[in-house]
Design a protein around this motif. Structure first.
Motif, PDB file in Angstrom:
ATOM      1  N   GLU A   1       0.828  -1.206   0.000  1.00 59.57           N
ATOM      2  CA  GLU A   1       0.000   0.000   0.000  1.00 59.57           C
ATOM      3  C   GLU A   1       0.861   1.255   0.000  1.00 59.57           C
ATOM      4  N   LEU A   2       1.918   1.256   0.810  1.00 64.89           N
ATOM      5  CA  LEU A   2       2.809   2.418   0.844  1.00 64.89           C
ATOM      6  C   LEU A   2       3.597   2.524  -0.457  1.00 64.89           C
ATOM      7  N   ALA A   3       3.963   1.385  -1.042  1.00 63.69           N
ATOM      8  CA  ALA A   3       4.702   1.399  -2.311  1.00 63.69           C
ATOM      9  C   ALA A   3       3.871   2.054  -3.414  1.00 63.69           C
ATOM     10  N   GLN A   4       2.570   1.750  -3.476  1.00 63.25           N
ATOM     11  CA  GLN A   4       1.713   2.374  -4.488  1.00 63.25           C
ATOM     12  C   GLN A   4       1.607   3.871  -4.239  1.00 63.25           C
ATOM     13  N   ALA A   5       1.466   4.265  -2.976  1.00 61.54           N
ATOM     14  CA  ALA A   5       1.376   5.686  -2.650  1.00 61.54           C
ATOM     15  C   ALA A   5       2.679   6.402  -3.013  1.00 61.54           C
TER      16      ALA A   5
END
Length: 141
Positions: A84-88
């Motif tokens: 999730e943080l990687a996509q953000a």
């Protein structure tokens, strides 16, 4: 404008806090809202200065309020799931680095459709886009 690693991290965390359930396109739209505020010529004491300043300015993004359930994740007290943080981060980096055009027509505001009552400012602003769970606006009085 120089963008620091901290600016990139705070932007990604803000995108997670505000739009983690959105597609990459939806997170890019939210990131453009922030970029438009960073580049806006308005009073920096209201918007904040730079990406971290805009994201963490008081009354701007509720995910940074200490009473918000997202705050523990944004502050680092709890870990944000890696994917999730990687996509953000991807969304934020693409916007900061100018790799995607502004899909929201210069909007500086948005609200989540899930809100029971739209914010009062939306009635007099110009809607530029509805994407995923957000509606984007410019010319907010």
């Amino acid at each position: 404008m120089t963008v620091s690693d901290q600016d990139r991290d705070i932007l990604a965390r803000t995108l997670w806090g505000e739009a983690r359930g959105e597609s990459l396109a939806g997170q890019i739209a939210v990131a453009w809202t922030i970029r438009n505020r960073v580049n806006d010529g308005k009073d920096k004491s209201w918007w904040g200065e730079g990406y971290a300043g805009v994201c963490q300015a008081k009354y701007q993004f509720s995910c940074w309020n200490k009473t918000d359930p997202n705050f523990a994740y944004l502050s680092g007290a709890k870990q944000i799931p890696f994917r999730e943080l990687a996509q953000a981060r991807l969304a934020g980096d693409q916007v900061i680095d100018g790799k995607v055009l502004d899909p929201i027509g210069g909007a500086t505001h948005y609200y989540a459709i899930a809100m029971k009552t739209p914010p009062a400012w939306a009635a007099k602003a110009k809607q530029t886009l509805k994407l995923g769970g957000h509606v984007f606006f410019k010319d907010v009085p």
